[in-house]
Write an enzyme that holds these catalytic residues in place. Structure first.
Site, PDB file in Angstrom:
ATOM      1  N   ARG A   1      51.293 111.514  99.045  1.00 37.78           N
ATOM      2  CA  ARG A   1      52.674 111.018  98.973  1.00 37.78           C
ATOM      3  C   ARG A   1      53.188 110.849 100.398  1.00 37.78           C
ATOM      4  NH1 ARG A   1      58.141 113.583  98.244  1.00 37.78           N
ATOM      5  NH2 ARG A   1      59.396 112.282  96.828  1.00 37.78           N
TER       6      ARG A   1
ATOM      7  N   GLU B   1      65.237 111.046  94.976  1.00 37.57           N
ATOM      8  CA  GLU B   1      66.248 111.915  94.363  1.00 37.57           C
ATOM      9  C   GLU B   1      67.560 111.154  94.165  1.00 37.57           C
ATOM     10  OE1 GLU B   1      64.673 116.354  95.542  1.00 37.57           O
ATOM     11  OE2 GLU B   1      66.255 115.513  96.801  1.00 37.57           O
TER      12      GLU B   1
ATOM     13  N   GLU C   1      57.801 116.815  93.843  1.00 40.84           N
ATOM     14  CA  GLU C   1      58.135 117.736  94.929  1.00 40.84           C
ATOM     15  C   GLU C   1      58.238 119.147  94.370  1.00 40.84           C
ATOM     16  OE1 GLU C   1      61.530 116.921  97.364  1.00 40.84           O
ATOM     17  OE2 GLU C   1      61.154 114.753  97.437  1.00 40.84           O
TER      18      GLU C   1
END
Length: 348
Positions: free
Chosen positions: A60, A150, A260
């Protein structure tokens, strides 16, 4: 009865391995440029190679709109992606659509971008198309593309900020971004990333409102990505995560991924009550925490739980990783791997 207990205790730890064993190590080249080195078993190696050797198959990489390589520019991301693909990893590219960090508390429009909704729809389409094309052109096509980081309260504030503009501007912007990605590469899997994946009501509320006719649609994306940290809310338990994931999968049928997570390897957690009790602040505790996420995602209905990404496991000098816990890395401050390096192979 004793025989049954033994059989059960042997079988329980062997939940199916997930498809994607990930690490976000975006800071690596900046660390290398500052002289940081890493050792595994006493042998000096590049940290991305160490991760791959221990089971990481998904890299990532965050990309900001900055043109400064120290600030995760496209050029920086392309170079790190080349290394990952050469090692045999696939790519999850995390677009912040900002010159700096984007998260639930900040989503600033990049400098030089328009500040109207019409202008931003064009800009985000073109930017995403060009970026996906750049990765493909160098022989490192993107498997998963996060269109925002997010984004619980939107992107490109204030234009795409839910709390001030409602859901329609964000819905349009996500639709434009997804179209740009797919026009560049029809095989790229688009990811929508929310914080606090354990919060069933908040996750459900977002998805109940983001789909608007003629704007963002369920067909525009493929994977629901979530952050799941133990530091910020006592509600972030495995049970809550499972309930949230099963609820959202039952409604939309998408694959889900924890993109995450972290757990402390040592030190202290000042003012923090970790959300899952009974897990040590230690390398073995890191393995236990991640294994618990694996077991949780393995229970998601229809096999829709597909992977885990550990966030910044080697960011020496930033050991707290933004939390109140002093050390969440899988290396010590000299770059030597801890025993928890095995979590990428055994616990995902």
């Amino acid at each position: 009865m004793r025989i049954f207990f033994l059989a059960t205790s042997i079988l329980l730890p062997f939940a199916r391995c997930l498809t994607y064993h990930g690490a976000d190590y975006s800071s690596l080249v900046n660390l290398e440029n500052a002289g940081t080195t890493y050792k595994d078993g006493g042998v000096t190696e590049k940290f991305d190679a160490i991760l791959h050797n221990h089971g990481v198959n998904l890299a990532r990489i965050r990309v900001w709109t900055s043109t400064n390589n120290a600030d995760y520019s496209l050029t920086y991301g392309l170079a790190l992606a080349k290394r990952a693909v050469a090692l045999g990893m696939e790519l999850l590219i995390d677009l912040h659509y900002s010159d700096t960090w984007a998260d639930p508390g900040k989503q600033a429009i990049p400098s030089g971008w328009p500040t109207t909704l019409a202008g931003l729809n064009t800009e985000i389409y073109t930017y995403t198309l060009d970026l996906v094309s750049a990765f493909s052109a160098q022989g490192t096509p993107i498997q998963f593309l996060q269109i925002g980081n997010e984004i619980n309260n939107g992107i490109l504030w204030p234009v795409g900020e839910i709390s001030s503009a409602g859901y329609s501007p964000l819905s349009q912007l996500l639709h434009s971004a997804a179209n740009g990605a797919h026009d560049a590469d029809s095989s790229v899997q688009v990811v929508v990333h929310l914080a606090n994946g354990w919060d069933e009501s908040a996750v459900a509320s977002f998805y109940e409102q983001i789909f608007i006719a003629g704007e963002f649609a369920t067909t525009d994306f493929d994977v629901m990505g979530f952050s799941f940290y133990p530091f910020y809310d006592a509600g972030a338990t495995y049970a809550a995560l499972l309930a949230s994931m099963n609820n959202i999968v039952s409604k939309y049928g998408k694959d889900v991924m924890v993109v995450e997570t972290d757990w402390p390897s040592s030190g202290s957690c000042s003012g923090v009550t970790l959300s899952q009790s009974g897990i040590a602040l230690s390398p073995s505790g890191q393995e236990t925490w991640v294994n618990g996420i694996k077991n949780t995602l393995s229970e998601v209905s229809g096999g829709h739980g597909i992977g885990i990404v550990y966030w910044e496991p080697g960011w020496i000098g930033n050991d707290a990783l933004g939390s109140g816990c002093s050390n969440n890395l899988v290396v010590d401050d000299s770059g030597n791997t801890l025993t928890s390096i095995s979590l990428f192979s055994s616990d995902m």
